[in-house]
Design a protein around this motif. Structure first.
Motif, PDB file in Angstrom:
ATOM      1  N   UNK A   5       0.822  -1.219   0.000  1.00 27.92           N
ATOM      2  CA  UNK A   5       0.000   0.000   0.000  1.00 27.92           C
ATOM      3  C   UNK A   5       0.853   1.264   0.000  1.00 27.92           C
ATOM      4  N   UNK A   6       2.159   1.114   0.003  1.00 25.76           N
ATOM      5  CA  UNK A   6       3.054   2.274   0.022  1.00 25.76           C
ATOM      6  C   UNK A   6       3.403   2.672  -1.405  1.00 25.76           C
ATOM      7  N   UNK A   7       3.128   3.917  -1.715  1.00 25.77           N
ATOM      8  CA  UNK A   7       3.506   4.476  -3.016  1.00 25.77           C
ATOM      9  C   UNK A   7       4.820   5.215  -2.797  1.00 25.77           C
ATOM     10  N   UNK A   8       5.880   4.757  -3.429  1.00 28.57           N
ATOM     11  CA  UNK A   8       7.206   5.320  -3.185  1.00 28.57           C
ATOM     12  C   UNK A   8       7.358   6.746  -3.711  1.00 28.57           C
ATOM     13  N   UNK A   9       6.363   7.226  -4.450  1.00 37.86           N
ATOM     14  CA  UNK A   9       6.412   8.609  -4.943  1.00 37.86           C
ATOM     15  C   UNK A   9       5.615   9.579  -4.072  1.00 37.86           C
ATOM     16  N   UNK A  10       4.853   9.042  -3.116  1.00 33.79           N
ATOM     17  CA  UNK A  10       4.141   9.929  -2.184  1.00 33.79           C
ATOM     18  C   UNK A  10       5.142  10.515  -1.192  1.00 33.79           C
ATOM     19  N   UNK A  11       4.882  11.741  -0.802  1.00 33.45           N
ATOM     20  CA  UNK A  11       5.764  12.405   0.157  1.00 33.45           C
ATOM     21  C   UNK A  11       5.656  11.713   1.523  1.00 33.45           C
ATOM     22  N   UNK A  12       6.743  11.768   2.274  1.00 32.44           N
ATOM     23  CA  UNK A  12       6.753  11.162   3.606  1.00 32.44           C
ATOM     24  C   UNK A  12       5.648  11.731   4.494  1.00 32.44           C
ATOM     25  N   UNK A  13       5.352  13.009   4.359  1.00 34.39           N
ATOM     26  CA  UNK A  13       4.298  13.615   5.187  1.00 34.39           C
ATOM     27  C   UNK A  13       2.944  12.968   4.919  1.00 34.39           C
ATOM     28  N   UNK A  49      11.466   7.275  -3.323  1.00 32.88           N
ATOM     29  CA  UNK A  49      12.256   7.226  -4.558  1.00 32.88           C
ATOM     30  C   UNK A  49      13.434   8.191  -4.526  1.00 32.88           C
ATOM     31  N   UNK A  50      13.189   9.440  -4.154  1.00 29.08           N
ATOM     32  CA  UNK A  50      14.277  10.421  -4.153  1.00 29.08           C
ATOM     33  C   UNK A  50      15.294  10.114  -3.053  1.00 29.08           C
ATOM     34  N   UNK A  51      14.832   9.654  -1.915  1.00 28.46           N
ATOM     35  CA  UNK A  51      15.738   9.286  -0.826  1.00 28.46           C
ATOM     36  C   UNK A  51      16.612   8.099  -1.235  1.00 28.46           C
ATOM     37  N   UNK A  52      16.018   7.109  -1.882  1.00 31.22           N
ATOM     38  CA  UNK A  52      16.782   5.937  -2.327  1.00 31.22           C
ATOM     39  C   UNK A  52      17.848   6.335  -3.348  1.00 31.22           C
ATOM     40  N   UNK A  53      17.503   7.236  -4.273  1.00 30.67           N
ATOM     41  CA  UNK A  53      18.501   7.698  -5.251  1.00 30.67           C
ATOM     42  C   UNK A  53      19.656   8.401  -4.550  1.00 30.67           C
TER      43      UNK A  53
END
Length: 74
Positions: A5-13, A49-53
């Motif tokens: 259920x986690x979308x890796x493009x949604x913001x952490x907030x 996604x951005x954190x992983x990059x």
């Protein structure tokens, strides 16, 4: 929350991560990776996604430099 259920493009907030949780996440990732990370990491890289990059480029940079001078030499 189930991982599917986690979308890796949604913001952490979007997932309720506040400043205290963000600092904790940064600290845990820093320990796990064995390198310092900025406390504002989640704000600079606001989704998975951005954190992983970012983390992967930091790991590549660390790998290219070789062992840290703080590590004992054998």
């Amino acid at each position: 929350m189930p991982p599917d259920r986690i979308n890796t493009r949604h913001r952490f907030v979007h997932y309720g991560i506040d400043s205290v949780t963000a600092a904790s996440l940064s600290g845990e990732l820093s320990k796990w990776l064995g390198q310092p990370l900025p406390a504002a990491l989640v704000y600079d890289y606001p989704n998975i996604d951005s954190l992983a990059r970012y983390v992967s480029t930091q790991q590549e940079t660390t790998d290219e430099k070789g062992p840290s001078s703080k590590e004992p030499r054998s």
